[in-house]
Motif scaffolding. Structure first.
Motif, PDB file in Angstrom:
ATOM      1  N   UNK A 181      14.297  56.233  42.405  1.00  0.00           N
ATOM      2  CA  UNK A 181      14.577  54.960  43.071  1.00  0.00           C
ATOM      3  C   UNK A 181      13.285  54.426  43.680  1.00  0.00           C
ATOM      4  N   UNK A 182      13.116  53.123  43.600  1.00  0.00           N
ATOM      5  CA  UNK A 182      11.910  52.511  44.172  1.00  0.00           C
ATOM      6  C   UNK A 182      12.183  51.029  44.401  1.00  0.00           C
ATOM      7  N   UNK A 183      11.215  50.369  45.001  1.00  0.00           N
ATOM      8  CA  UNK A 183      11.359  48.941  45.282  1.00  0.00           C
ATOM      9  C   UNK A 183      10.450  48.111  44.375  1.00  0.00           C
ATOM     10  N   UNK A 184      10.944  46.926  43.996  1.00  0.00           N
ATOM     11  CA  UNK A 184      10.216  46.024  43.105  1.00  0.00           C
ATOM     12  C   UNK A 184      10.156  44.644  43.752  1.00  0.00           C
ATOM     13  N   UNK A 185       8.978  44.011  43.619  1.00  0.00           N
ATOM     14  CA  UNK A 185       8.803  42.687  44.218  1.00  0.00           C
ATOM     15  C   UNK A 185       9.367  41.605  43.301  1.00  0.00           C
ATOM     16  N   UNK A 186      10.163  40.719  43.882  1.00  0.00           N
ATOM     17  CA  UNK A 186      10.716  39.585  43.155  1.00  0.00           C
ATOM     18  C   UNK A 186       9.722  38.418  43.168  1.00  0.00           C
ATOM     19  N   UNK A 187      10.051  37.377  42.435  1.00  0.00           N
ATOM     20  CA  UNK A 187       9.162  36.230  42.352  1.00  0.00           C
ATOM     21  C   UNK A 187       9.013  35.532  43.695  1.00  0.00           C
ATOM     22  N   UNK A 188      10.077  35.588  44.546  1.00  0.00           N
ATOM     23  CA  UNK A 188      10.009  34.933  45.855  1.00  0.00           C
ATOM     24  C   UNK A 188       9.284  35.789  46.898  1.00  0.00           C
ATOM     25  N   UNK A 189       8.768  36.958  46.475  1.00  0.00           N
ATOM     26  CA  UNK A 189       8.007  37.807  47.387  1.00  0.00           C
ATOM     27  C   UNK A 189       8.829  38.885  48.069  1.00  0.00           C
ATOM     28  N   UNK A 190      10.140  38.799  47.995  1.00  0.00           N
ATOM     29  CA  UNK A 190      10.990  39.823  48.614  1.00  0.00           C
ATOM     30  C   UNK A 190      11.056  41.053  47.701  1.00  0.00           C
ATOM     31  N   UNK A 191      11.547  42.152  48.256  1.00  0.00           N
ATOM     32  CA  UNK A 191      11.662  43.395  47.499  1.00  0.00           C
ATOM     33  C   UNK A 191      13.127  43.798  47.368  1.00  0.00           C
ATOM     34  N   UNK A 192      13.463  44.362  46.213  1.00  0.00           N
ATOM     35  CA  UNK A 192      14.801  44.906  46.004  1.00  0.00           C
ATOM     36  C   UNK A 192      14.673  46.374  45.607  1.00  0.00           C
ATOM     37  N   UNK A 193      15.706  47.132  45.923  1.00  0.00           N
ATOM     38  CA  UNK A 193      15.760  48.529  45.506  1.00  0.00           C
ATOM     39  C   UNK A 193      16.332  48.613  44.101  1.00  0.00           C
ATOM     40  N   UNK A 194      15.684  49.395  43.224  1.00  0.00           N
ATOM     41  CA  UNK A 194      16.208  49.625  41.883  1.00  0.00           C
ATOM     42  C   UNK A 194      16.205  51.123  41.593  1.00  0.00           C
ATOM     43  N   UNK A 195      17.157  51.518  40.771  1.00  0.00           N
ATOM     44  CA  UNK A 195      17.198  52.894  40.275  1.00  0.00           C
ATOM     45  C   UNK A 195      16.769  52.851  38.814  1.00  0.00           C
ATOM     46  N   UNK A 196      15.710  53.580  38.472  1.00  0.00           N
ATOM     47  CA  UNK A 196      15.132  53.520  37.137  1.00  0.00           C
ATOM     48  C   UNK A 196      15.306  54.849  36.421  1.00  0.00           C
ATOM     49  N   UNK A 197      15.825  54.770  35.187  1.00  0.00           N
ATOM     50  CA  UNK A 197      15.860  55.922  34.281  1.00  0.00           C
ATOM     51  C   UNK A 197      14.855  55.646  33.173  1.00  0.00           C
ATOM     52  N   UNK A 198      13.860  56.510  33.039  1.00  0.00           N
ATOM     53  CA  UNK A 198      12.775  56.276  32.088  1.00  0.00           C
ATOM     54  C   UNK A 198      12.682  57.426  31.094  1.00  0.00           C
ATOM     55  N   UNK A 199      12.435  57.088  29.835  1.00  0.00           N
ATOM     56  CA  UNK A 199      12.253  58.102  28.793  1.00  0.00           C
ATOM     57  C   UNK A 199      11.014  57.764  27.972  1.00  0.00           C
ATOM     58  N   UNK A 200      10.258  58.812  27.619  1.00  0.00           N
ATOM     59  CA  UNK A 200       9.018  58.605  26.879  1.00  0.00           C
ATOM     60  C   UNK A 200       9.278  58.491  25.379  1.00  0.00           C
ATOM     61  N   UNK A 201       8.423  57.720  24.698  1.00  0.00           N
ATOM     62  CA  UNK A 201       8.430  57.604  23.243  1.00  0.00           C
ATOM     63  C   UNK A 201       7.120  58.205  22.747  1.00  0.00           C
ATOM     64  N   UNK A 202       7.217  59.230  21.904  1.00  0.00           N
ATOM     65  CA  UNK A 202       6.023  59.923  21.429  1.00  0.00           C
ATOM     66  C   UNK A 202       5.968  59.910  19.900  1.00  0.00           C
ATOM     67  N   UNK A 203       4.731  60.034  19.352  1.00  0.00           N
ATOM     68  CA  UNK A 203       4.582  60.121  17.906  1.00  0.00           C
ATOM     69  C   UNK A 203       4.712  61.581  17.466  1.00  0.00           C
ATOM     70  N   UNK A 204       4.448  61.845  16.202  1.00  0.00           N
ATOM     71  CA  UNK A 204       4.640  63.199  15.659  1.00  0.00           C
ATOM     72  C   UNK A 204       3.699  64.212  16.286  1.00  0.00           C
TER      73      UNK A 204
END
Length: 490
Positions: A261-284
């Motif tokens: 979980x982390x915060x991200x800045x919106x276009x109006x300058x305010x911040x929102x909390x988001x929950x991010x699930x990230x997965x890597x893409x790899x070559x052979x």
């Protein structure tokens, strides 16, 4: 041999001319006649050699054609006079039938009806001599009624000295199935990315956005095209930059999935909390090519969790606080006693407890009334709490008019010093008691004990020691505590 006919006839013509030379007189005419005969013999021999050459070549070509048809890695049939006259082993395997079951059948026996016009048109074009027809896809069925997608190419040939059509067939059923699955998956992916309220993004290894779903407009206020090429770090909350950077560095090495979980800045300058699930893409070679992330707005959830935490803290505070005096209650005291006992035992340091009792409180309460009694308890409790200066010192209401003080890391002289100050500060309150000369103001009696916790004693032993001293103090004289009698436990 290549020149067999020519050599043989030349020899024969030479022999004939030689024999004639014995029966006729040799002259210019006979010589010319012999030369002409030799030339004719050579020409006839050349014609014979060419005939043998083309015959052998035709036989070799037919053998090669037969071998090609029979052993081709692709299914092949030969169609002649509206029936199949040849089918190789690959075609037998394709339609799951033997050659004897195939030969003699019309090609339309295998082609699905909706593709008959295409096949008819192709056969007509081949009959008319058209050669560059290209490949065409159609469907055939096997005797078990399995439908196959095939790609065919065809050409005109001569087979057994008659015009025929050679048909090359390639099974593309699996390919088409995979393409269809890929198409469906792409449509599904496009539908999800274009309609989900979550933010789906693809980042390059350096953190720059390569793709964002249209939901970025609703979530962050940015059109997704505006963020492509920009770096993720431009929109992170400053205090969380290090955490996200660390995860990206780990992804470059061996981290395949992360949820945070982390915060991200919106276009109006305010911040929102988001929950991010990230997965890597790899070559052979396991080299990082990119990161796919799905982020969900959890600001409302975080706010509710914060309020819930505050509520829980308030409930815990209420459950741990004495409702009348506002200081910790007996329940909380028992918890702290166990915690401090374990800590001081681990560190092998002294632990002191002070037990306190308001002198003649029942008489005070009966004479002045319950409201005055409650006020007396509150003022004494506040004085005890305010007298303690160290963060680890702890005052609680033990029950009725009794109070208890925990003094971790405090030896006997230290505990005696605190006890004296407690008595003095309560006396300074100068709360009127019973209007007699003996007891003009409210006072307290104190008992304390000190132990260095070890395996032989328990916390209850320390409380009992202090309580015994309190009892002796009240018995000997109110408003006193016995400094000259310190109890020890080994």
């Amino acid at each position: 041999m290549k020149y067999t006919g020519r050599i043989t006839l030349l020899i024969i013509s030479a022999m004939v001319s030689f024999i004639e030379s014995f029966s006729e007189k040799t002259n210019l005419w006979s010589i010319l006649e012999a030369c002409a005969f030799a030339a004719i013999a050579f020409l006839l021999g050349w014609i014979y050699d060419k005939a043998i050459y083309y015959k052998n070549k035709a036989e070799l070509s037919e053998t090669k054609l037969w071998d090609f048809l029979e052993y081709s890695p692709e299914p092949i049939i030969v169609y002649q006079e509206e029936r199949i006259v040849f089918a190789n082993k690959k075609f037998e395997d394709l339609v799951q039938a033997s050659s004897s079951e195939i030969i003699g059948k019309s090609i339309f026996h295998y082609v699905l009806p909706e593709f008959h016009p295409i096949v008819n048109k192709r056969l007509q074009e081949l009959i008319l001599g058209k050669r560059n027809l290209g490949r065409v896809e159609l469907k055939i069925h096997t005797p078990e009624n399995h439908v196959l997608d095939v790609e065919i190419a065809s050409s005109s040939i001569v087979y057994n000295n008659k015009p025929a059509v050679e048909v090359f067939i390639r099974d593309v059923t699996n390919r088409n199935r995979l393409e269809e699955e890929l198409r469906k998956n792409e449509e599904l992916y496009r539908f999800i990315t274009e309609n989900t309220t979550d933010l789906i993004s693809y980042l390059n290894p350096d953190g720059t956005y390569k793709y964002l779903s249209p939901s970025s407009l609703e979530l962050l206020g940015y059109h997704h095209e505006d963020l492509v090429g920009r770096n993720l770090y431009e929109y992170l909350y400053p205090e969380e930059m290090e955490k996200v950077t660390s995860l990206v560095l780990k992804a470059d090495c061996d981290l395949d999935f992360a949820s945070f979980s982390h915060r991200v800045r919106k276009k109006d300058g305010s911040f929102i909390w988001v929950e991010t699930n990230a997965r890597t893409i790899r070559n052979t070679t396991r080299k990082l090519e990119g990161i796919v992330a799905v982020s969900r707005d959890i600001s409302e959830r975080i706010e509710k969790e914060k309020k819930l935490q505050e509520t829980n803290m308030m409930l815990k505070f209420i459950s741990n606080t004495d409702g009348l005096t506002g200081i910790p209650n007996r329940r909380y005291f028992d918890e702290r006693l166990q915690e401090e006992w374990k800590r001081t035992k681990r560190n092998k340091i002294p632990f002191s407890v002070i037990m306190i009792d308001i002198d003649y409180f029942k008489k005070y309460n009966d004479f002045n009334g319950h409201q005055a009694g409650d006020d007396c308890l509150r003022r004494v409790a506040a004085t005890l709490k305010d007298t303690l200066k160290r963060p680890g010192d702890f005052a609680a209401r033990y029950g009725g008019e009794e109070f208890v003080i925990l003094l971790p890391d405090t030896d006997e002289p230290g505990a005696a010093h605190v006890a004296a100050r407690l008595q003095e500060n309560v006396r300074i309150l100068n709360m009127p008691y019973i209007p007699t000369e003996q007891e003009p103001t409210v006072s307290i009696s104190i008992g304390f004990a000190t132990i260095i916790p070890n395996e032989k004693v328990k916390p209850e032993d320390l409380i009992k020691l202090a309580d015994d001293k309190l009892y002796h103090a009240k018995e000997s004289r109110m408003n006193q505590f016995p400094f000259n009698q310190l109890f020890h436990l080994a």
